[in-house]
Scaffold this motif. Structure first.
Motif, PDB file in Angstrom:
ATOM      1  N   UNK A 113       0.807  -1.203   0.000  1.00  0.00           N
ATOM      2  CA  UNK A 113       0.000   0.000   0.000  1.00  0.00           C
ATOM      3  C   UNK A 113       0.842   1.257   0.000  1.00  0.00           C
ATOM      4  N   UNK A 114       0.225   2.362   0.409  1.00  0.00           N
ATOM      5  CA  UNK A 114       0.892   3.644   0.340  1.00  0.00           C
ATOM      6  C   UNK A 114       2.137   3.743   1.199  1.00  0.00           C
ATOM      7  N   UNK A 115       2.126   3.113   2.368  1.00  0.00           N
ATOM      8  CA  UNK A 115       3.290   3.160   3.248  1.00  0.00           C
ATOM      9  C   UNK A 115       4.498   2.534   2.561  1.00  0.00           C
ATOM     10  N   UNK A 116       4.315   1.328   2.030  1.00  0.00           N
ATOM     11  CA  UNK A 116       5.412   0.638   1.348  1.00  0.00           C
ATOM     12  C   UNK A 116       5.822   1.397   0.094  1.00  0.00           C
ATOM     13  N   UNK A 117       4.869   1.921  -0.649  1.00  0.00           N
ATOM     14  CA  UNK A 117       5.206   2.681  -1.853  1.00  0.00           C
ATOM     15  C   UNK A 117       6.029   3.917  -1.548  1.00  0.00           C
ATOM     16  N   UNK A 118       5.622   4.674  -0.513  1.00  0.00           N
ATOM     17  CA  UNK A 118       6.352   5.890  -0.155  1.00  0.00           C
ATOM     18  C   UNK A 118       7.758   5.572   0.336  1.00  0.00           C
ATOM     19  N   UNK A 119       7.862   4.569   1.207  1.00  0.00           N
ATOM     20  CA  UNK A 119       9.155   4.179   1.761  1.00  0.00           C
ATOM     21  C   UNK A 119      10.085   3.643   0.672  1.00  0.00           C
ATOM     22  N   UNK A 120       9.560   2.760  -0.165  1.00  0.00           N
ATOM     23  CA  UNK A 120      10.363   2.131  -1.214  1.00  0.00           C
ATOM     24  C   UNK A 120      10.814   3.150  -2.253  1.00  0.00           C
TER      25      UNK A 120
END
Length: 376
Positions: A113-120
């Motif tokens: 989701x957005x958390x993983x997308x932003x971090x990655x």
């Protein structure tokens, strides 16, 4: 090259010249990710960043797809939740990418989701001064919003997404079939971002959602149409204003209030997730516009009624637990990225589908408005 996935998926182009990329929207794109990636990046290796929840569902499927296309991959698994967007977890991802000996022309894939997308995306943007980045968003919120446009980052104790870089993906694969495993709460949270596009400048889309939201929730063609419409709207804005110097700020409708609320609860997802904060924030933005004699009470009530109908929170009192006092919430608002030289900037509206950027909003007006809302 037109691939099999592009033939039977909706294709949205984010037009950024030589950095343009496709968003593909359709069923079972995780199974075809290897082919799409191998065609675009022949000979590349990959690091897949995911969280424990998503990895248990889709990591093996993605790695098999990559392997079948000759793409070697390493997996980096993070804990789920907003608190993963931190320096600590960023350094873990960076270190594991380097430990896997990936080179600059290899690929970092965000599966989540957005958390993983932003971090990655942040990690991909800084490792070796920038690596190729592919988004495979697994939530509705990420598919319609955070996976598109190149905003990446982590949170600070002083506010959400205050640390990061612009780093555009090279490909976005929005697999609509993975949304069937979302909880009702997470799907509703993503729906808030979908409704946002209608409220910004597409009143006909908002009206369509009012009449068809149950079909969007059920899946099938209505869901795919809602996602594709949202992605086209965001792609057009990003192409016109990639780094948010003007019109792209409109995509933050509801976010100034919403981000402040997320910070106020300490990014505790048991109390508030991002899309819920945005839902309350969009209602507050319309109500604040009414207070400033910009919009009608009827429009504000219409927005609140629709978001409440789908099961989203719309009032401060809908957030479990106590909130800090209005002056503390205003401090979080003052940390918002849209603040310029100390002047508050809000996305306000003249009605449904008539949003605009309002600068120099008096802090005193915001605080009085919040005090009123705390009492409701």
């Amino acid at each position: 090259m037109i691939s099999e996935a592009m033939e039977d998926a909706d294709r949205v182009l984010v037009d950024l010249g030589n950095r343009s990329y496709d968003i593909l929207i359709g069923d079972r794109l995780v199974d075809r990710a290897g082919k799409e990636i191998a065609e675009r990046f022949p000979g590349a290796r990959a690091a897949i960043v995911s969280d424990e929840t998503v990895a248990s569902l889709y990591l093996e499927q993605l790695r098999n797809s990559l392997a079948s296309a000759g793409v070697d991959s390493a997996a980096i698994i993070m804990p789920p939740g907003e608190k993963t967007k931190s320096f600590e977890h960023l350094m873990t991802v960076v270190d594991e990418i380097l430990a896997a000996r990936l080179e600059r022309r290899d690929i970092v894939i965000a599966l989540g989701g957005g958390v993983i997308g932003d971090l990655t995306g942040f990690a991909a943007g800084v490792v070796r001064r920038g690596m190729h980045f592919v988004q495979i968003p697994t939530t509705l919120l990420a598919q319609v919003d955070s996976s598109v446009g190149g905003k990446t980052g982590i949170n600070s104790a002083r506010g959400k997404n205050l640390i990061g870089v612009f780093h555009q993906p090279a490909l976005v694969l929005a697999d609509t079939s993975v949304l069937d495993t979302l909880s009702a709460r997470e799907f509703r949270a993503g729906y808030a971002e979908t409704a946002k596009y209608g409220l910004i400048d597409q009143p006909e889309f908002f009206a369509w959602l009012e009449g068809n939201w149950k079909d969007v929730f059920a899946g099938g063609e209505a869901r795919r149409r809602a996602i594709a419409t949202s992605c086209r709207a965001k792609a057009a804005v990003v192409a016109a204003d990639e780094r948010e110097s003007g019109a792209r700020a409109l995509l933050n409708l509801g976010h100034t209030f919403g981000h402040a609320l997320e910070a106020a609860v300490g990014y505790d997802s048991s109390r508030l997730v991002h899309g819920e904060g945005v839902a309350i924030g969009m209602v507050l933005a319309h109500q604040f516009s009414v207070r400033l004699n910009l919009a009608s009470v009827d429009d504000a009530r219409r927005v609140e009624a629709h978001l409440a109908d789908v099961g989203l929170p719309t009032r401060l009192s809908d957030i479990p637990g106590d909130l800090p006092p209005p002056d503390r919430l205003l401090e979080h608002i003052a940390q918002d990225k849209k603040v310029e030289r100390g002047r508050l900037t809000f996305i306000l509206t003249k009605g449904v589908g008539q949003s605009f950027v309002a600068k120099d909003v008096p802090a005193s007006e915001v605080e009085l408005f919040l005090k009123e809302k705390y009492g409701q």
